[in-house]
Design an enzyme around this catalytic site. Sequence first.
Site, PDB file in Angstrom:
ATOM      1  N   HIS A 206      17.413 -54.077  15.139  1.00 53.44           N
ATOM      2  CA  HIS A 206      17.740 -53.131  15.893  1.00 53.44           C
ATOM      3  C   HIS A 206      18.997 -52.944  16.782  1.00 53.44           C
ATOM      4  CE1 HIS A 206      15.994 -55.519  18.953  1.00 53.44           C
ATOM      5  NE2 HIS A 206      16.407 -54.947  20.056  1.00 53.44           N
TER       6      HIS A 206
HETATM    7  C1  UD1 Z   1      16.573 -51.049  23.882  1.00 55.41           C
HETATM    8  C2  UD1 Z   1      17.316 -51.909  24.584  1.00 55.41           C
HETATM    9  C3  UD1 Z   1      17.571 -53.154  23.985  1.00 55.41           C
HETATM   10  C4  UD1 Z   1      16.211 -53.774  23.565  1.00 55.41           C
HETATM   11  C5  UD1 Z   1      15.389 -52.931  22.673  1.00 55.41           C
HETATM   12  C6  UD1 Z   1      14.175 -53.165  22.388  1.00 55.41           C
HETATM   13  C7  UD1 Z   1      19.190 -50.987  25.963  1.00 55.41           C
HETATM   14  C8  UD1 Z   1      20.784 -50.857  26.204  1.00 55.41           C
HETATM   15  N1  UD1 Z   1      18.790 -51.623  25.067  1.00 55.41           N
HETATM   16  O1  UD1 Z   1      17.342 -50.815  22.692  1.00 55.41           O
HETATM   17  O2  UD1 Z   1      18.229 -54.202  24.910  1.00 55.41           O
HETATM   18  O3  UD1 Z   1      16.495 -55.032  22.808  1.00 55.41           O
HETATM   19  O4  UD1 Z   1      15.529 -51.505  23.592  1.00 55.41           O
HETATM   20  O5  UD1 Z   1      13.468 -52.568  21.355  1.00 55.41           O
HETATM   21  O6  UD1 Z   1      18.409 -50.905  26.833  1.00 55.41           O
HETATM   22  N2  UD1 Z   1      14.105 -43.975  19.743  1.00 55.41           N
HETATM   23  C9  UD1 Z   1      13.044 -43.541  19.004  1.00 55.41           C
HETATM   24  N3  UD1 Z   1      11.826 -43.557  19.911  1.00 55.41           N
HETATM   25  C10 UD1 Z   1      11.448 -44.357  20.912  1.00 55.41           C
HETATM   26  C11 UD1 Z   1      12.645 -45.041  21.157  1.00 55.41           C
HETATM   27  C12 UD1 Z   1      13.891 -45.164  20.740  1.00 55.41           C
HETATM   28  O7  UD1 Z   1      13.263 -42.546  18.230  1.00 55.41           O
HETATM   29  O8  UD1 Z   1      10.464 -44.589  21.342  1.00 55.41           O
HETATM   30  C13 UD1 Z   1      15.475 -44.200  19.101  1.00 55.41           C
HETATM   31  C14 UD1 Z   1      16.277 -43.050  19.610  1.00 55.41           C
HETATM   32  O9  UD1 Z   1      16.949 -42.316  18.675  1.00 55.41           O
HETATM   33  C15 UD1 Z   1      17.131 -43.661  20.667  1.00 55.41           C
HETATM   34  C16 UD1 Z   1      17.505 -44.986  19.877  1.00 55.41           C
HETATM   35  O10 UD1 Z   1      16.310 -45.213  19.177  1.00 55.41           O
HETATM   36  O11 UD1 Z   1      18.224 -43.012  20.962  1.00 55.41           O
HETATM   37  C17 UD1 Z   1      17.864 -45.965  20.952  1.00 55.41           C
HETATM   38  O12 UD1 Z   1      16.964 -46.170  21.855  1.00 55.41           O
HETATM   39  P1  UD1 Z   1      17.305 -46.886  23.082  1.00 55.41           P
HETATM   40  O13 UD1 Z   1      16.195 -47.180  24.147  1.00 55.41           O
HETATM   41  O14 UD1 Z   1      18.556 -46.471  23.571  1.00 55.41           O
HETATM   42  O15 UD1 Z   1      17.799 -48.311  22.523  1.00 55.41           O
HETATM   43  P2  UD1 Z   1      17.310 -49.481  21.931  1.00 55.41           P
HETATM   44  O16 UD1 Z   1      17.928 -49.689  20.634  1.00 55.41           O
HETATM   45  O17 UD1 Z   1      15.843 -49.294  21.533  1.00 55.41           O
HETATM   46  N1  UDP Z   2       7.387 -56.236  18.422  1.00 56.89           N
HETATM   47  C1  UDP Z   2       6.128 -55.509  18.249  1.00 56.89           C
HETATM   48  N2  UDP Z   2       6.073 -54.782  17.269  1.00 56.89           N
HETATM   49  C2  UDP Z   2       7.333 -54.635  16.164  1.00 56.89           C
HETATM   50  C3  UDP Z   2       8.452 -55.367  16.552  1.00 56.89           C
HETATM   51  C4  UDP Z   2       8.346 -56.179  17.762  1.00 56.89           C
HETATM   52  O1  UDP Z   2       5.116 -55.627  19.005  1.00 56.89           O
HETATM   53  O2  UDP Z   2       6.993 -53.853  15.470  1.00 56.89           O
HETATM   54  C5  UDP Z   2       7.304 -57.272  19.547  1.00 56.89           C
HETATM   55  C6  UDP Z   2       7.955 -58.548  19.380  1.00 56.89           C
HETATM   56  O3  UDP Z   2       6.740 -59.409  18.872  1.00 56.89           O
HETATM   57  C7  UDP Z   2       8.391 -58.940  20.759  1.00 56.89           C
HETATM   58  C8  UDP Z   2       9.068 -57.905  21.347  1.00 56.89           C
HETATM   59  O4  UDP Z   2       8.264 -56.868  20.568  1.00 56.89           O
HETATM   60  O5  UDP Z   2       7.406 -59.463  21.528  1.00 56.89           O
HETATM   61  C9  UDP Z   2      10.339 -57.983  20.835  1.00 56.89           C
HETATM   62  O6  UDP Z   2      10.934 -56.395  21.300  1.00 56.89           O
HETATM   63  P1  UDP Z   2      12.331 -56.179  20.648  1.00 56.89           P
HETATM   64  O7  UDP Z   2      12.555 -56.748  19.210  1.00 56.89           O
HETATM   65  O8  UDP Z   2      12.088 -54.598  20.286  1.00 56.89           O
HETATM   66  O9  UDP Z   2      13.438 -56.357  21.764  1.00 56.89           O
HETATM   67  P2  UDP Z   2      14.091 -57.643  22.365  1.00 56.89           P
HETATM   68  O10 UDP Z   2      13.465 -58.774  22.430  1.00 56.89           O
HETATM   69  O11 UDP Z   2      15.419 -57.769  21.136  1.00 56.89           O
HETATM   70  O12 UDP Z   2      14.810 -57.015  23.562  1.00 56.89           O
END
Ligand code: UD1
Ligand code: UDP
Length: 359
Positions: A206
Site C-alpha cells: 500500500h
Molecule cells: C495511510 C497512511 C500510511 C499508513 C496507511 C495504513 C498517510 C499519509 N498515510 O495510507 O502511513 O501506512 O494509512 O494503512 O497518512 N481508501 C478507501 N477506503 C478506506 C481508506 C482508504 O477506499 O477506508 C482509499 C481511498 O481511495 C484513499 C486511498 O485509499 O484516497 C488512500 O488512503 P489514505 O488514508 O490517504 O492513505 P493510505 O494509503 O491508506
Molecule cells: N492488517 C490487518 N488486516 C489487513 C492488513 C493489515 O489487520 O488486511 C494489520 C497488520 O496486521 C498490522 C497493521 O494492520 O497490525 C498494519 O497496517 P498497515 O500495513 O495498513 O500500515 P503501516 O503499518 O504500514 O502503517
Amino acid sequence: MGKLKIVTILGARPQFIKAAAVSSVFSKYFDEVLVHTGQHYDPNMSDVFFEELNIPNPKYHLNIGSGSHGAMTGAMLVEIEKVLEIEKPDFVLVYGDTNSTIAGALAASKILIPVIHVEAGLRSFNKAMPEEQNRILTDHISDLLFVPTQTAVDNLKNEGITKGVHLVGDVMYDGILHFAKIAREKSTILNKLQLKEGDFLLCTIHRAENTNSPERLASIFTALNACGELVVLPLHPRTLKYINDYGLQLGDNIRVIEPVGYLDMVRLESTAKKIVTDSGGIQKEAFFLGIPCITMRDETEWVETVENGWNIVVGADEARIVDAIRHFNPTSERKSYFGKGNASQLMVNPILNYKNEGK
Ligand code: UD1
Ligand code: UDP
C-alpha cells in the site's frame, strides 16, 4: 483529584491496532476520549477492529477520509481544534506517522496542550515519504515521546530531542502477545480460504512509493507471479484503485482477498511461509512471530529486524524479490529489541508525573 483526561486521535488501520493495546491499560488510569478522524472508513479498514479488539467507541467521528494531503490534514486540523476546545484535555495522544497524527499533534500544540507521541523517533531518512514528514514534525512538537527502540532514541538525540523521551518498547508487541493466542483460537481464515499452514506467502502492498509508480507496481506483480508460490494478498483499497487505473493484470497464483480483521491477519501471518510487504507494522509482526520478511521498499525504519537477519529490503526490483522469496531463509536467534510487551503500562507513570515535573 479526578483522572487526567487524554484525547486520543485515531484515523488509520495501524492506529486502531495500537489503540487496542494501549486503551485497555489506559482505562484504569485516565479518562480517555477517542476521536476518529475518518481517514480510514471502509468497514474492513475501521469498524472490524473496534468490534473484534474491544476498542472503546470514539466519542467523535470527524468523517474526513480520502482527499489530497493538504485537504485531509487541513480539514482534520480545523475539526480537531474544535473538539479540543470542547474537551479541554490535559494531553492529546497521537500514534505513528499518518496525516491524522500530524493534524492531532499540530492542533494541540498550537493551543498549548501537551502532546504525547507513541511510536516516536522512527526515521527512514527518506523525506519524500509523507510518513517521514509527519513523524519528524510530530516529534518536534511533542512533549512526551514514547519510543519503541534504542535506534529511535538515538534518532531523536541526533535531532536534539532528549527531553520527555521514554524508551518503553513497542505497543504492537504488547498487542501481538495478547492477540496471537486469541487469533489461533478464534480465526477461521485458513479454513475459509482452504489454506494449509506453511503453504503460502502472505503479501501486502500500500506504500505510496509503490502504488504511485506504474513501473514499481508492475514489477512487484511480475515478481509475485514468477515466484512459483501461492500468494495471498489482502488488498488495501488504495492499491486496488491503482491496479485498476493502470490496468494491471494479476497472475493466477495471486489470491486477492478483501482486507481482513486483525485476528485473521495475525493467523495468516503466523502460518505463512514468508511475508512479502511494504507495511511498517507487518515487518515488525513478522519479526515477533518468527516469519521471514521480504520488504519491498528502498529502506526501512525497522533496521533491527534487518540487522538480526529476519528482514531483507529488496525494493521493487523483480529479480531481487523473486530471489528473496526462493532463498531468504533466516536462522539466527531473534533478539528482544522491542521491549517486554509492557510498553502501554510503562507509559502510565511518565504521563501521571508529567505535571509534577513542572514541564
Ligand atoms: C495511510 C497512511 C500510511 C499508513 C496507511 C495504513 C498517510 C499519509 N498515510 O495510507 O502511513 O501506512 O494509512 O494503512 O497518512 N481508501 C478507501 N477506503 C478506506 C481508506 C482508504 O477506499 O477506508 C482509499 C481511498 O481511495 C484513499 C486511498 O485509499 O484516497 C488512500 O488512503 P489514505 O488514508 O490517504 O492513505 P493510505 O494509503 O491508506
Ligand atoms: N492488517 C490487518 N488486516 C489487513 C492488513 C493489515 O489487520 O488486511 C494489520 C497488520 O496486521 C498490522 C497493521 O494492520 O497490525 C498494519 O497496517 P498497515 O500495513 O495498513 O500500515 P503501516 O503499518 O504500514 O502503517
